[in-house]
Design a protein around this motif. Sequence first.
Motif, PDB file in Angstrom:
ATOM      1  N   THR B 472     -14.015  14.167  20.340  1.00 34.07           N
ATOM      2  CA  THR B 472     -12.573  14.168  20.620  1.00 34.07           C
ATOM      3  C   THR B 472     -12.243  14.124  22.111  1.00 34.07           C
ATOM      4  OG1 THR B 472     -12.500  16.581  20.507  1.00 34.07           O
ATOM      5  CG2 THR B 472     -12.008  15.372  18.473  1.00 34.07           C
ATOM      6  N   ASP B 473     -13.259  14.125  22.972  1.00 33.45           N
ATOM      7  CA  ASP B 473     -13.025  13.903  24.399  1.00 33.45           C
ATOM      8  C   ASP B 473     -12.251  12.604  24.626  1.00 33.45           C
ATOM      9  OD1 ASP B 473     -13.738  15.860  26.067  1.00 33.45           O
ATOM     10  OD2 ASP B 473     -15.684  15.044  26.642  1.00 33.45           O
ATOM     11  N   ALA B 474     -12.651  11.560  23.920  1.00 34.04           N
ATOM     12  CA  ALA B 474     -12.067  10.236  24.174  1.00 34.04           C
ATOM     13  C   ALA B 474     -11.408   9.622  22.955  1.00 34.04           C
ATOM     14  CB  ALA B 474     -13.153   9.287  24.685  1.00 34.04           C
ATOM     15  N   ARG B 475     -11.628  10.226  21.763  1.00 34.14           N
ATOM     16  CA  ARG B 475     -11.146   9.620  20.532  1.00 34.14           C
ATOM     17  C   ARG B 475     -10.422  10.662  19.704  1.00 34.14           C
ATOM     18  NH1 ARG B 475     -17.266   7.793  20.531  1.00 34.14           N
ATOM     19  NH2 ARG B 475     -17.262   9.891  21.359  1.00 34.14           N
ATOM     20  N   ASP B 476      -9.283  10.292  19.153  1.00 31.82           N
ATOM     21  CA  ASP B 476      -8.671  11.177  18.168  1.00 31.82           C
ATOM     22  C   ASP B 476      -9.532  11.145  16.916  1.00 31.82           C
ATOM     23  OD1 ASP B 476      -6.590  11.849  19.799  1.00 31.82           O
ATOM     24  OD2 ASP B 476      -5.166  10.419  18.939  1.00 31.82           O
ATOM     25  N   PHE B 477      -9.455  12.213  16.155  1.00 28.40           N
ATOM     26  CA  PHE B 477     -10.139  12.232  14.873  1.00 28.40           C
ATOM     27  C   PHE B 477      -9.079  12.030  13.795  1.00 28.40           C
ATOM     28  CE2 PHE B 477     -12.621  14.104  11.384  1.00 28.40           C
ATOM     29  CZ  PHE B 477     -13.799  13.401  11.574  1.00 28.40           C
ATOM     30  N   ALA B 478      -9.411  11.199  12.827  1.00 33.81           N
ATOM     31  CA  ALA B 478      -8.428  10.929  11.775  1.00 33.81           C
ATOM     32  C   ALA B 478      -8.120  12.219  11.009  1.00 33.81           C
ATOM     33  CB  ALA B 478      -8.966   9.866  10.834  1.00 33.81           C
ATOM     34  N   ARG B 479      -6.850  12.392  10.642  1.00 38.29           N
ATOM     35  CA  ARG B 479      -6.491  13.568   9.845  1.00 38.29           C
ATOM     36  C   ARG B 479      -7.043  13.379   8.431  1.00 38.29           C
ATOM     37  NH1 ARG B 479      -0.436  15.513   8.095  1.00 38.29           N
ATOM     38  NH2 ARG B 479      -0.968  17.691   7.687  1.00 38.29           N
ATOM     39  N   PRO B 480      -7.793  14.367   7.921  1.00 40.02           N
ATOM     40  CA  PRO B 480      -8.363  14.196   6.574  1.00 40.02           C
ATOM     41  C   PRO B 480      -7.255  13.976   5.543  1.00 40.02           C
ATOM     42  CG  PRO B 480      -9.322  16.102   7.679  1.00 40.02           C
ATOM     43  CD  PRO B 480      -8.169  15.653   8.513  1.00 40.02           C
ATOM     44  N   PRO B 481      -7.554  13.221   4.500  1.00 41.74           N
ATOM     45  CA  PRO B 481      -6.533  12.920   3.482  1.00 41.74           C
ATOM     46  C   PRO B 481      -6.245  14.136   2.605  1.00 41.74           C
ATOM     47  CG  PRO B 481      -8.662  12.065   2.813  1.00 41.74           C
ATOM     48  CD  PRO B 481      -8.861  12.627   4.191  1.00 41.74           C
ATOM     49  N   LYS B 482      -5.079  14.107   1.935  1.00 40.76           N
ATOM     50  CA  LYS B 482      -4.732  15.195   0.998  1.00 40.76           C
ATOM     51  C   LYS B 482      -5.720  15.244  -0.156  1.00 40.76           C
ATOM     52  CE  LYS B 482       0.266  15.465   1.451  1.00 40.76           C
ATOM     53  NZ  LYS B 482       1.393  14.593   1.143  1.00 40.76           N
ATOM     54  N   GLN B 483      -6.185  14.049  -0.538  1.00 39.11           N
ATOM     55  CA  GLN B 483      -7.014  13.933  -1.730  1.00 39.11           C
ATOM     56  C   GLN B 483      -8.180  13.007  -1.419  1.00 39.11           C
ATOM     57  OE1 GLN B 483      -5.042  11.755  -4.867  1.00 39.11           O
ATOM     58  NE2 GLN B 483      -5.667  13.228  -6.420  1.00 39.11           N
ATOM     59  N   THR B 484      -9.405  13.418  -1.759  1.00 40.71           N
ATOM     60  CA  THR B 484     -10.549  12.526  -1.543  1.00 40.71           C
ATOM     61  C   THR B 484     -10.484  11.398  -2.566  1.00 40.71           C
ATOM     62  OG1 THR B 484     -11.932  13.718  -3.100  1.00 40.71           O
ATOM     63  CG2 THR B 484     -11.987  14.453  -0.792  1.00 40.71           C
ATOM     64  N   PHE B 485     -11.328  10.383  -2.337  1.00 40.26           N
ATOM     65  CA  PHE B 485     -11.317   9.267  -3.284  1.00 40.26           C
ATOM     66  C   PHE B 485     -11.707   9.731  -4.675  1.00 40.26           C
ATOM     67  CE2 PHE B 485     -13.269   5.910  -5.720  1.00 40.26           C
ATOM     68  CZ  PHE B 485     -12.288   4.939  -5.693  1.00 40.26           C
ATOM     69  N   ARG B 486     -12.748  10.564  -4.729  1.00 37.64           N
ATOM     70  CA  ARG B 486     -13.243  10.949  -6.072  1.00 37.64           C
ATOM     71  C   ARG B 486     -12.223  11.805  -6.820  1.00 37.64           C
ATOM     72  NH1 ARG B 486     -18.532  12.524  -6.476  1.00 37.64           N
ATOM     73  NH2 ARG B 486     -18.935  11.131  -4.748  1.00 37.64           N
ATOM     74  N   ASP B 487     -11.468  12.608  -6.088  1.00 36.90           N
ATOM     75  CA  ASP B 487     -10.419  13.392  -6.757  1.00 36.90           C
ATOM     76  C   ASP B 487      -9.306  12.472  -7.267  1.00 36.90           C
ATOM     77  OD1 ASP B 487     -11.759  15.725  -6.444  1.00 36.90           O
ATOM     78  OD2 ASP B 487     -10.584  16.466  -4.745  1.00 36.90           O
ATOM     79  N   TRP B 488      -8.975  11.455  -6.460  1.00 37.52           N
ATOM     80  CA  TRP B 488      -7.971  10.477  -6.890  1.00 37.52           C
ATOM     81  C   TRP B 488      -8.430   9.750  -8.149  1.00 37.52           C
ATOM     82  CZ3 TRP B 488      -8.618   5.056  -7.109  1.00 37.52           C
ATOM     83  CH2 TRP B 488      -7.455   4.344  -7.441  1.00 37.52           C
ATOM     84  N   TRP B 489      -9.699   9.318  -8.130  1.00 35.14           N
ATOM     85  CA  TRP B 489     -10.244   8.574  -9.270  1.00 35.14           C
ATOM     86  C   TRP B 489     -10.199   9.443 -10.535  1.00 35.14           C
ATOM     87  CZ3 TRP B 489     -11.957   3.545  -9.891  1.00 35.14           C
ATOM     88  CH2 TRP B 489     -12.573   3.268 -11.109  1.00 35.14           C
ATOM     89  N   ALA B 490     -10.604  10.691 -10.351  1.00 28.68           N
ATOM     90  CA  ALA B 490     -10.634  11.592 -11.506  1.00 28.68           C
ATOM     91  C   ALA B 490      -9.221  11.798 -12.050  1.00 28.68           C
ATOM     92  CB  ALA B 490     -11.254  12.927 -11.107  1.00 28.68           C
ATOM     93  N   ALA B 491      -8.246  11.918 -11.149  1.00 31.47           N
ATOM     94  CA  ALA B 491      -6.858  12.117 -11.573  1.00 31.47           C
ATOM     95  C   ALA B 491      -6.335  10.876 -12.292  1.00 31.47           C
ATOM     96  CB  ALA B 491      -5.992  12.433 -10.356  1.00 31.47           C
ATOM     97  N   GLU B 492      -6.723   9.708 -11.819  1.00 29.75           N
ATOM     98  CA  GLU B 492      -6.259   8.449 -12.407  1.00 29.75           C
ATOM     99  C   GLU B 492      -6.924   8.149 -13.742  1.00 29.75           C
ATOM    100  OE1 GLU B 492      -4.258   5.570 -10.966  1.00 29.75           O
ATOM    101  OE2 GLU B 492      -3.400   7.416 -10.144  1.00 29.75           O
TER     102      GLU B 492
END
Lengths: 247, 497
Positions: B472-492
């Motif tokens: 993070t000295d030179a790069r922002d870190f992406a904000r983690p998502p509310k839901q991971t892919f696998r949780d989304w898949w399971a919900a769908e």
Amino acid sequence: MRVALFITCLADAMFPEVGKATVRVLERLGQVVEFPAEQTCCGQMHVNTGYQKQALPLVERFVKVFSPYDAIVAPSGSCVGSVRHQHSMIAKRFGSPELVQQVDPVAAKTYELSEFLVDVLGVTDVGAYFPHRVTYHPTCHSLRMLRVGDKPIALLRAVDALELVELPAADQCCGFGGTFAIKNADTSTAMLADKMHNVLDTGAEICTAGDSSCLMHIGGGLSRIRAGSKTLHLAQILAATREDTVL
Amino acid sequence: MSTPVMLGLPTMPPAAPRGVGNLRGEEKFPAAARRALADTQLRRNLGKATTTIRAKRAQVVAELPDWEELREAGRQLKVHTMAHLPEYLAQLEAAVTARGGVVHWARDANEANAIVIDLVRGKGVDEVVKVKSMATQEIGLNEALEAVGIAAFETDLAELIVQLGHDKPSHILVPAIHRNRAEIREIFLREMGDVDPALTDEPAALAAAARQHLRRKFLSAKIAISGANFGIAETGTLGVVESEGNGRMCLTLPDTLITIMGIEKLVPRWQDLEVFLQLLPRSSTGERMNPYTSMWTGVTPADGPREFHLILLDNGRTGVLADAEGRDALNCIRCSACLNVCPVYERTGGHAYGSVYPGPIGAILSPLLTGIEDNASLPYASSLCGACYDVCPVKINIPEILVHLRAQHTETYAEEHRVPSAEASAMTAAAWVMSNPKRWTLALRSGRLGRVLGRKRDAIGEVPLPLAKQWTDARDFARPPKQTFRDWWAAEHGGER
């Protein structure tokens, strides 16, 4: 054809939209996509950082989970590169004779997204609409390990309303390199600075690529300097339509 | 790494010894690189030079329709030679001796330096002229000669600039690549006693000044020292490939010629040069043909040197040959195409590597020659982008050897320490989590802390913790998502969560 999505650990944890977009594109093209929930990671981080033995259970898992499918599709040139070029090395060094036999057939049916679309499905126009100025960064492993060549460019050219601008010095590494970005942070940042300079020179709103990892690095740099340009995975552009925009 | 076995006893050929030569740096790569990266003049000089050579190489390589076949031929010739090295070395020794040369065997840098010192002292002189040579830089010959009162004069223009500047080479082919014309003019004015004070920084004027300075040395020197690009087993012929003609002066004018050649520089037959003399100039200087290719076989009465000594140098090479996964590094023909395309080298320059062999080939060759413990940071000085492998004229898979050396490093560390390194613990923990989908799913949900950190800007800025700070000295870190892919898949799609 039974098609499995290999989401990759990074996209699973951090970039689920890339996975959703990949599924959307494949389903639009008539594929039934399965997501074997037993999957985790290809093991590349371990191998490239010097922990080959620790990668063995990950290689074993990959082979076991994906063997039953006809095609395995991943939105990452780098992870597919690892499956194709590193799995057999790990199997030969640490694995059972059975694993050595199994790795190559699984690797041979594992595809990076643009390869699967162009080579397997024979499609370049995926019916996408994306009215933005875009530049494409060919990530090192897509370019030099997988030799995807112009496939992503052909896909982008067929996107309705997309303005594609050439990235200067495109084949130069962005400086990510996995743990290289941490262990040699200064050199990595110097490489990133030049990549961002080239991206901004194009005047593109979006820098796209086939790897979330490189995009996380380039995008993180652009975000830090409030550049106004941002990164988006190729799958997300290909998934966008008039009804379902991503921006 | 597997241990070679000889006569039933495990033995390990020795590494290049410590305390002599220039294969080890004083600091780790990241620290040396940090300083180099801050040098704006260096960055500009290197960026300009590497971009120019890269473009030239790409152009002349594209002219050859059979380039890939040539590369494959070069690779196979080298692989074959390495597999039969003892026989070919014996053949070379016999051929050189038959033609009136004297062959010496040097196990390491110390032995090679001692042989040269004995030969020079035997002639009762205290000056030698030198042809540009990586082997003599590797063993620290100039320093060893200086220590006993023998002056060695570099005659290659770039090596002369480096020597006069009390500097070290930073590139295999272009040792003064880190210097620009203005800097070279300053060095000449300061260090060349006989230079015209009105010297300009025009390349022709600088070359003329060097020519004048060197001419006297060529005419007075009794002994010349060279390296070799090739040694031909079949005929006992040695070859040097250069651009300026200064090498040929050294190889022909003095009475005695001493050549130091790494044992891997061997090719079996004269005919093999057909391949390498096409591969080398196009890969190195981006030229179709090399300007000065000098070949000599033993001694010839009334022509050239009257005495010829060939020193065959091991200095860790047998150990590299014993490493099945690393040995291809010995196939290198020192063209430096990998340096010119390397994004790391382009930004840090050669000095950051600490060894006379910088860039991608240096990042594998240096630790292979010294043993991984003495150059442990070099295999990590690469993003594994693969550009080096693409341009290598003998197809050395440098990224694969880098990864092999990283494993050798972590495995050696683990063998020597009872407590694992923090990194090893983290990697083992990650493998434990990732080898089980339930553990992995749980671990993914811990990303929620990141959501709090990133809530202001939808991105994570500087985080002052080890590792996180490096990113993070030179790069922002992406904000983690509310839901991971696998949780989304399971919900769908239903199914277990």
